[in-house]
Write a protein that holds these residues in place. Structure first.
Motif, short mmCIF file in Angstrom:
data_model
loop_
_atom_site.label_atom_id
_atom_site.label_comp_id
_atom_site.label_asym_id
_atom_site.label_seq_id
_atom_site.Cartn_x
_atom_site.Cartn_y
_atom_site.Cartn_z
N ALA A 23 0.83 -1.20 0.00
CA ALA A 23 0.00 0.00 0.00
C ALA A 23 0.87 1.25 0.00
CB ALA A 23 -0.93 -0.01 1.21
N ALA A 24 1.95 1.23 0.78
CA ALA A 24 2.87 2.38 0.83
C ALA A 24 3.49 2.63 -0.53
CB ALA A 24 3.95 2.15 1.89
N ASP A 25 3.89 1.56 -1.22
CA ASP A 25 4.45 1.70 -2.57
C ASP A 25 3.42 2.29 -3.52
OD1 ASP A 25 6.87 0.66 -1.75
OD2 ASP A 25 6.43 -1.38 -2.43
N MET A 26 2.18 1.86 -3.36
CA MET A 26 1.12 2.30 -4.27
C MET A 26 0.89 3.80 -4.18
SD MET A 26 -2.77 0.83 -4.54
CE MET A 26 -2.19 -0.76 -5.16
N SER A 30 6.48 6.19 2.64
CA SER A 30 7.12 5.14 3.42
C SER A 30 6.06 4.37 4.20
CB SER A 30 8.14 5.74 4.39
OG SER A 30 7.48 6.51 5.39
N GLN A 31 6.40 3.15 4.58
CA GLN A 31 5.45 2.34 5.34
C GLN A 31 5.13 2.96 6.71
OE1 GLN A 31 6.14 -1.88 5.21
NE2 GLN A 31 5.09 -2.25 7.16
N PRO A 32 6.13 3.49 7.44
CA PRO A 32 5.80 4.13 8.72
C PRO A 32 4.85 5.32 8.56
CG PRO A 32 8.14 3.63 8.63
CD PRO A 32 7.59 3.37 7.25
N ALA A 33 5.04 6.09 7.47
CA ALA A 33 4.16 7.25 7.25
C ALA A 33 2.72 6.78 6.98
CB ALA A 33 4.67 8.08 6.07
N LEU A 34 2.58 5.73 6.20
CA LEU A 34 1.24 5.21 5.94
C LEU A 34 0.61 4.66 7.22
CD1 LEU A 34 -0.12 3.41 2.92
CD2 LEU A 34 -0.30 2.19 5.08
N SER A 35 1.39 3.91 8.00
CA SER A 35 0.87 3.35 9.25
C SER A 35 0.41 4.44 10.21
CB SER A 35 1.94 2.48 9.93
OG SER A 35 2.29 1.38 9.12
N ALA A 36 1.19 5.53 10.26
CA ALA A 36 0.85 6.64 11.16
C ALA A 36 -0.46 7.30 10.73
CB ALA A 36 1.99 7.65 11.19
N GLN A 37 -0.65 7.47 9.43
CA GLN A 37 -1.88 8.10 8.94
C GLN A 37 -3.10 7.21 9.19
OE1 GLN A 37 -2.49 11.18 7.55
NE2 GLN A 37 -0.41 11.69 8.17
N ILE A 38 -2.92 5.90 9.03
CA ILE A 38 -4.02 4.98 9.31
C ILE A 38 -4.38 5.04 10.80
CG2 ILE A 38 -4.75 2.55 9.35
CD1 ILE A 38 -4.68 3.74 6.56
N ALA A 39 -3.36 5.10 11.65
CA ALA A 39 -3.61 5.19 13.10
C ALA A 39 -4.33 6.49 13.45
CB ALA A 39 -2.28 5.10 13.86
N ASP A 40 -3.94 7.60 12.81
CA ASP A 40 -4.62 8.88 13.05
C ASP A 40 -6.08 8.82 12.58
OD1 ASP A 40 -2.31 9.92 14.10
OD2 ASP A 40 -1.75 11.04 12.30
N MET A 41 -6.30 8.14 11.48
CA MET A 41 -7.66 7.99 10.95
C MET A 41 -8.52 7.19 11.93
SD MET A 41 -8.70 6.45 7.22
CE MET A 41 -10.41 6.34 6.66
N GLU A 42 -7.96 6.11 12.47
CA GLU A 42 -8.69 5.30 13.44
C GLU A 42 -9.00 6.12 14.70
OE1 GLU A 42 -7.18 0.74 12.57
OE2 GLU A 42 -5.87 2.07 13.73
N ALA A 43 -8.04 6.94 15.13
CA ALA A 43 -8.25 7.77 16.31
C ALA A 43 -9.35 8.80 16.07
CB ALA A 43 -6.94 8.46 16.70
N ALA A 44 -9.36 9.38 14.87
CA ALA A 44 -10.36 10.39 14.56
C ALA A 44 -11.76 9.79 14.50
CB ALA A 44 -10.02 11.07 13.24
N LEU A 45 -11.86 8.57 13.97
CA LEU A 45 -13.17 7.92 13.85
C LEU A 45 -13.59 7.19 15.11
CD1 LEU A 45 -12.78 6.44 10.23
CD2 LEU A 45 -14.26 8.34 10.92
#
Length: 308
Positions: A23-26, A30-45
């Motif tokens: 997903a990060a490549d797509m 970077s993978q950490p940046a994608l993981s952090a954004q997904i975590a922020d999205m989960e926190a917001a929702l």
């Protein structure tokens, strides 16, 4: 705290690939940046969207429930961008293009200079991928259009046929069995036919041309690229079908003989496809297709009937 379009795009990429790294490549982060954004999205929702396991990554029930709506939002955002582009000049701004590997190495070096000369304000982003991936990314809104071999086996897609790319037969230049031009389909030794790996549309096209239902077994050798395939041929490991668009470049790199096939010469039709929802950009797509045709003219129709 609100979720962002970027987070939704990252989540959609993760849902499509089922893997954080892919997903990060797509989405080119970077993978950490994608993981952090997904975590922020989960926190917001306030819900868990994704679970990891030994076998991979999968969406939770909440994630599965939100995915269709998120994809709908992203599609609407892309349409909004398309409407804004209508006010611009032709082929100005970003154009995300998918292109199949049996076309990209040969057409792109001729295409880019023409685009830079005619449309200097175009920001072309290209992704080389097999047909199935181009269709998936087009439907998901990650590509604006794609250059593939028609027909496009997908719904909600419009197609603009561009040019015919005839198939020729390539063998090593020191073959004891000399292939004479024009070569009939019945004269192609299917048991020595080398093909690209599964997933490449050129593999299925070669099998269709040579009549794989003849009962004879096709060689087990395969290759991941046209260049590798023709290197195998030039070393006497077999023969293959080569699209005419590749002949000029590959004949200079490989010791091989290329002959035309008898009439009616088999061919594939290369075309540009886009989502029907992007029809408002048709002027851009037609202009882009016209430049593709000009680039292809330098590779097609030359004296390629026989090369030693």
């Amino acid at each position: 705290m609100m979720i962002t379009i970027r987070q939704m795009r990252y989540f959609e990429a993760l849902a499509t690939t089922g893997h954080f790294g892919k997903a990060a490549d797509m989405v080119n982060v970077s993978q950490p940046a994608l993981s952090a954004q997904i975590a922020d999205m989960e926190a917001a929702l306030g819900v868990k969207l994704v679970e990891r396991s030994r076998t991979g990554t999968y969406l939770t029930e909440d994630g599965e429930g939100l995915l269709p709506e998120i994809r709908s939002i992203l599609f609407s955002v892309d349409r909004l961008h398309d409407r804004a582009r209508q006010a611009r000049a032709t082929l100005e701004g970003r154009l995300r293009l998918g292109i199949i590997p049996t076309v990209a190495p040969y057409l792109v070096p001729r295409l880019i200079p023409l685009l830079k000369a005619d449309y200097p304000d175009l920001n072309l982003e290209m992704r080389e991928a097999i047909t199935r991936q181009c269709l998936e990314e087009l439907q998901a809104g990650r590509l604006d259009c794609a250059l593939i071999a028609l027909p496009a086996e997908a719904g909600n897609v419009e197609a603009l046929p561009l040019f015919r790319d005839h198939f020729l037969v390539a063998s090593a230049d020191n073959e004891t069995d000399i292939l004479m031009s024009p070569l009939s389909v019945d004269e192609v030794d299917v048991e020595r036919l080398l093909l690209l790996d599964e997933g490449h549309c050129l593999r299925e096209q070669a099998l269709a041309v040579c009549g794989s239902g003849s009962g004879r077994r096709v060689s087990n050798f395969g290759a991941t690229s046209m260049t590798t395939l023709l290197q195998m041929v030039s070393h006497g490991m077999g023969i293959t079908l080569i699209p005419e668009i590749a002949v000029k470049d590959e004949a200079d790199r490989n010791r091989m003989r290329v002959v035309r096939m008898a009439e009616p010469q088999p061919y594939r039709e290369i075309g540009l496809i886009w989502r029907k929802g992007s029809a408002m950009r048709r002027k851009d797509f037609e202009a882009f297709g016209s430049v593709c045709n000009r680039a292809a003219e330098t590779l097609l129709g030359g004296e390629t009937a026989e090369r030693a």
